[in-house]
Design a protein around this motif. Structure first.
Motif, mmCIF file in Angstrom:
data_model
loop_
_atom_site.group_PDB
_atom_site.id
_atom_site.type_symbol
_atom_site.label_atom_id
_atom_site.label_comp_id
_atom_site.label_asym_id
_atom_site.label_seq_id
_atom_site.Cartn_x
_atom_site.Cartn_y
_atom_site.Cartn_z
ATOM 1 N N GLN A 18 0.820 -1.206 0.000
ATOM 2 C CA GLN A 18 0.000 0.000 0.000
ATOM 3 C C GLN A 18 0.862 1.267 0.000
ATOM 4 O O GLN A 18 0.589 2.208 -0.743
ATOM 5 C CB GLN A 18 -0.919 -0.008 1.218
ATOM 6 N N LEU A 19 1.900 1.291 0.808
ATOM 7 C CA LEU A 19 2.730 2.482 0.943
ATOM 8 C C LEU A 19 3.689 2.698 -0.228
ATOM 9 O O LEU A 19 3.879 3.829 -0.680
ATOM 10 C CB LEU A 19 3.560 2.413 2.231
ATOM 11 N N PHE A 20 4.305 1.621 -0.705
ATOM 12 C CA PHE A 20 5.425 1.773 -1.627
ATOM 13 C C PHE A 20 5.149 1.320 -3.053
ATOM 14 O O PHE A 20 6.002 1.484 -3.929
ATOM 15 C CB PHE A 20 6.649 1.035 -1.061
ATOM 16 N N ARG A 21 4.010 0.729 -3.286
ATOM 17 C CA ARG A 21 3.540 0.309 -4.612
ATOM 18 C C ARG A 21 4.608 -0.378 -5.447
ATOM 19 O O ARG A 21 5.119 -1.412 -5.063
ATOM 20 C CB ARG A 21 2.910 1.484 -5.319
ATOM 21 N N GLU A 22 4.993 0.191 -6.582
ATOM 22 C CA GLU A 22 5.922 -0.480 -7.503
ATOM 23 C C GLU A 22 7.345 -0.585 -6.964
ATOM 24 O O GLU A 22 8.141 -1.365 -7.477
ATOM 25 C CB GLU A 22 5.935 0.185 -8.887
ATOM 26 N N GLN A 23 7.675 0.178 -5.938
ATOM 27 C CA GLN A 23 9.018 0.097 -5.361
ATOM 28 C C GLN A 23 9.100 -0.939 -4.233
ATOM 29 O O GLN A 23 10.174 -1.192 -3.707
ATOM 30 C CB GLN A 23 9.473 1.470 -4.868
ATOM 31 N N ARG A 42 14.341 -0.292 -4.908
ATOM 32 C CA ARG A 42 13.377 -1.193 -4.279
ATOM 33 C C ARG A 42 13.556 -1.097 -2.765
ATOM 34 O O ARG A 42 14.652 -0.820 -2.281
ATOM 35 C CB ARG A 42 13.615 -2.648 -4.686
ATOM 36 N N VAL A 43 12.472 -1.336 -2.057
ATOM 37 C CA VAL A 43 12.520 -1.383 -0.600
ATOM 38 C C VAL A 43 11.950 -2.709 -0.116
ATOM 39 O O VAL A 43 11.058 -3.282 -0.747
ATOM 40 C CB VAL A 43 11.779 -0.198 0.055
ATOM 41 N N TYR A 44 12.507 -3.181 0.991
ATOM 42 C CA TYR A 44 12.111 -4.452 1.581
ATOM 43 C C TYR A 44 12.060 -4.287 3.091
ATOM 44 O O TYR A 44 12.676 -3.383 3.641
ATOM 45 C CB TYR A 44 13.154 -5.547 1.310
ATOM 46 N N VAL A 45 11.400 -5.235 3.723
ATOM 47 C CA VAL A 45 11.525 -5.392 5.163
ATOM 48 C C VAL A 45 11.999 -6.818 5.371
ATOM 49 O O VAL A 45 11.447 -7.769 4.806
ATOM 50 C CB VAL A 45 10.207 -5.117 5.902
ATOM 51 N N ALA A 113 10.710 0.357 10.681
ATOM 52 C CA ALA A 113 11.273 -0.002 9.374
ATOM 53 C C ALA A 113 10.530 0.720 8.258
ATOM 54 O O ALA A 113 11.148 1.272 7.337
ATOM 55 C CB ALA A 113 11.210 -1.515 9.170
ATOM 56 N N MET A 114 9.210 0.753 8.326
ATOM 57 C CA MET A 114 8.403 1.432 7.298
ATOM 58 C C MET A 114 8.676 2.939 7.285
ATOM 59 O O MET A 114 8.788 3.547 6.222
ATOM 60 C CB MET A 114 6.912 1.182 7.534
ATOM 61 N N ALA A 115 8.803 3.533 8.456
ATOM 62 C CA ALA A 115 9.094 4.970 8.534
ATOM 63 C C ALA A 115 10.453 5.270 7.917
ATOM 64 O O ALA A 115 10.600 6.233 7.158
ATOM 65 C CB ALA A 115 9.039 5.444 9.983
ATOM 66 N N ALA A 116 11.449 4.450 8.226
ATOM 67 C CA ALA A 116 12.784 4.652 7.662
ATOM 68 C C ALA A 116 12.758 4.515 6.141
ATOM 69 O O ALA A 116 13.398 5.288 5.424
ATOM 70 C CB ALA A 116 13.773 3.664 8.277
ATOM 71 N N LEU A 117 12.014 3.536 5.634
ATOM 72 C CA LEU A 117 11.922 3.349 4.180
ATOM 73 C C LEU A 117 11.246 4.537 3.509
ATOM 74 O O LEU A 117 11.645 4.952 2.416
ATOM 75 C CB LEU A 117 11.170 2.059 3.863
ATOM 76 N N THR A 118 10.241 5.105 4.159
ATOM 77 C CA THR A 118 9.564 6.295 3.626
ATOM 78 C C THR A 118 10.560 7.443 3.487
ATOM 79 O O THR A 118 10.604 8.125 2.459
ATOM 80 C CB THR A 118 8.388 6.696 4.536
ATOM 81 N N VAL A 119 11.373 7.651 4.506
ATOM 82 C CA VAL A 119 12.403 8.690 4.463
ATOM 83 C C VAL A 119 13.433 8.373 3.389
ATOM 84 O O VAL A 119 13.841 9.243 2.614
ATOM 85 C CB VAL A 119 13.078 8.860 5.841
#
Length: 131
Positions: A18-23, A42-45, A113-119
């Protein structure tokens, strides 16, 4: 979206999509995280446990951009023991080493983790590593 309770990989994946879609690259255990791709972002957790290990571990944000990999651990240097196998698997990756953003007893590491990826997506690897 995730709250402060222990989160499952399915919950983390749903929020990531939902947050990062294609990335969004997905959710992985430390031994199944793919290598960084040479192109794109790309971002992952990733969880610090192995796929065949215990069911709970610690969630860490991963930012891949232009073939480089960056990790953000909300436990800061306190998380080194938990992430030792992951760091050994990816020795060339850069790690954020700042102060802890959460207590070791807290269960909201997926939120961090999600907050850091957003930044990281908005401001780049330097901002991601300096959190």
């Amino acid at each position: 979206m995730l709250g402060t309770d222990i989160t499952t990989s399915a919950q983390v994946d749903a929020v990531g999509r939902q947050l990062f879609r294609e990335q969004w690259g997905g959710v992985y255990t430390r031994d199944l995280l793919p290598t960084a791709q040479p192109n794109g972002t790309r971002v992952y957790v990733v969880n610090t446990v192995a796929a065949t290990g215990p069911q709970t571990g610690h969630w860490i944000g991963v930012l891949d951009t232009a073939g480089s990999r960056y990790f953000h651990d909300s436990l800061g240097t306190l998380g080194r023991p938990q992430r030792q196998a992951l760091a050994k698997r990816f020795p060339r990756a850069a790690w954020a080493e700042d102060d802890a953003e959460q207590l070791p007893s807290a269960t909201d590491c997926a939120v961090h983790a999600m907050a850091a990826l957003t930044v990281g997506l908005a401001r780049g690897p330097d901002a991601f590593l300096s959190l």
